[in-house]
Design a protein around this motif. Structure first.
Motif, PDB file in Angstrom:
ATOM      1  N   PRO A  13     100.264  17.361  75.339  1.00  7.82           N
ATOM      2  CA  PRO A  13     101.609  17.763  75.763  1.00  7.82           C
ATOM      3  C   PRO A  13     102.485  18.296  74.631  1.00  7.82           C
ATOM      4  N   LEU A  15     101.334  20.364  72.153  1.00 11.64           N
ATOM      5  CA  LEU A  15     100.717  21.522  71.519  1.00 11.64           C
ATOM      6  C   LEU A  15     101.636  22.735  71.491  1.00 11.64           C
ATOM      7  N   LEU A  16     102.383  22.969  72.571  1.00 10.97           N
ATOM      8  CA  LEU A  16     103.222  24.162  72.639  1.00 10.97           C
ATOM      9  C   LEU A  16     104.295  24.138  71.555  1.00 10.97           C
ATOM     10  N   ASP A  17     104.963  22.994  71.395  1.00  6.00           N
ATOM     11  CA  ASP A  17     105.979  22.893  70.347  1.00  6.00           C
ATOM     12  C   ASP A  17     105.361  23.071  68.962  1.00  6.00           C
ATOM     13  N   ALA A  19     102.614  24.772  68.235  1.00  7.07           N
ATOM     14  CA  ALA A  19     102.224  26.171  68.072  1.00  7.07           C
ATOM     15  C   ALA A  19     103.427  27.036  67.701  1.00  7.07           C
ATOM     16  N   LYS A  20     104.569  26.770  68.332  1.00 12.76           N
ATOM     17  CA  LYS A  20     105.781  27.531  68.012  1.00 12.76           C
ATOM     18  C   LYS A  20     106.197  27.310  66.556  1.00 12.76           C
ATOM     19  N   SER A  21     106.053  26.061  66.096  1.00 17.43           N
ATOM     20  CA  SER A  21     106.484  25.757  64.729  1.00 17.43           C
ATOM     21  C   SER A  21     105.593  26.415  63.696  1.00 17.43           C
ATOM     22  N   SER A  23     104.081  29.383  64.135  1.00 15.37           N
ATOM     23  CA  SER A  23     103.970  30.812  64.421  1.00 15.37           C
ATOM     24  C   SER A  23     104.814  31.672  63.483  1.00 15.37           C
ATOM     25  N   ASN A 293     115.680  20.806  75.712  1.00 21.48           N
ATOM     26  CA  ASN A 293     114.701  21.875  75.479  1.00 21.48           C
ATOM     27  C   ASN A 293     113.461  21.772  76.353  1.00 21.48           C
ATOM     28  N   VAL A 294     113.272  20.655  77.052  1.00 21.41           N
ATOM     29  CA  VAL A 294     112.028  20.419  77.802  1.00 21.41           C
ATOM     30  C   VAL A 294     112.354  20.180  79.271  1.00 21.41           C
TER      31      VAL A 294
END
Length: 304
Positions: A13, A15-17, A19-21, A23, A293-294
């Motif tokens: 859960p 992973l998305l945050d 990945a953004k950090s 990028s 944010n979520v």
């Protein structure tokens, strides 16, 4: 803080945050610069040749996903340290026949017990519920529609979840609790620490130290009419399985899922608490799916 040469496990859960950090080339350069030793924001600014406000913003993004820890040092300002040297990622998986998953989403205002201190309050999609800083407001039936609740110093809120109804009688092998949350102080303070402990049926799964009460940046879901104060929190997950408990993928307690004594005959009691003897008694903000944010309420995930 973790020692160097350590590995951090990242739950699916989150992973998305993460990945953004990662990028951003600048954020990767910051992590690279911190691989040898902790550095101040000023030192990073000089080394990387980037304006200090830009460094500060990107350090904060890395701190929010747990890749950097910061501390104030007299005469040096904010000191940044890297928390790990490698990552293990838990990729999302479609449940197989041998792993049956059930989710229950609980609005933040549907607590069944609480013990809190003012300043405190609740907000729904239209505005403040009842009177701010009045504990009696937390008894109002309108609390059920709240999308943000907060209280100061120490205290707790409890939620009673139903046992997942299923045709099969397989035991629960894993339980996950996730919520967007942060510390609470007057207006906001990005460096206001709070030790937030989660327990299930009276068993503590571990304490997450929130690094701050976040208000500098508008929350992606926070209504435009919500001016000032806390804007968003950090998505935090507690997991307990047949071997131990974890916070955001890091082992936090020796308790196992079997010790929780989960049963269809009784509710599953989840408590978010800042304990009276906590080192950092910095309150709690809990965000619902329309604030922060979520886009989620408090989520309980059962795996059989």
């Amino acid at each position: 803080m973790e020692d160097n040469n350590t590995n951090k496990r990242v739950a699916a859960p989150l992973l998305l945050d993460l990945a953004k950090s990662l990028s951003s080339e600048l954020r990767l350069r910051i992590l690279e610069a911190l691989s040898e030793k902790p550095m101040s924001v000023g030192e990073l600014t000089k080394m990387l040749g980037v304006a200090q406000p830009t460094i500060s913003i990107n350090v904060q993004m890395l701190e929010e996903v747990g890749l950097i820890e910061t501390a104030q040092k007299l005469g040096r300002g904010k000191i940044c340290s890297r928390t790990c040297d490698s990552l293990t990622l838990d990729l999302p998986m479609v449940p197989s026949e041998s792993l049956k998953v059930k989710e229950i989403h609980m609005p933040v205002g549907m607590y069944t017990a609480f013990q809190i201190k003012a300043p405190c309050g609740l907000v729904n999609n239209e505005g403040t519920v009842g009177s701010v800083d009045e504990i009696a407001t937390f008894y109002m039936p309108e609390r059920a529609e709240a999308n943000l609740i907060w209280f100061s110093e120490d205290g707790y809120v409890e939620y009673s979840f139903p046992y997942p109804v299923a045709v099969d009688q397989l035991p629960i092998r894993e339980l996950r609790v996730s919520a967007e949350l942060c510390s609470e102080t007057f207006e906001y303070n990005e460096e206001w620490l709070s030790d937030i402990t989660l327990s299930v049926n009276g068993h503590e799964l571990g304490t997450f130290t929130s690094p701050g009460d976040f208000g500098k940046t508008k929350g992606h879901l926070t209504p435009v009419w919500w001016k000032g104060g806390t804007q968003y929190g950090l998505l935090t997950e507690w997991l307990v399985d047949e071997t131990a408990a974890y916070i955001n993928g890091e082992r936090s307690a020796a308790v196992t899922v079997h010790e929780l004594q989960l049963s269809p005959e009784k509710p599953i009691v989840v408590r978010f608490e800042v304990k009276p003897d906590a080192r950092h008694r910095g309150g709690i903000n809990l965000f619902g799916k329309h604030f922060g944010n979520v886009a989620q309420d408090i989520k309980l995930v059962f795996s059989r």
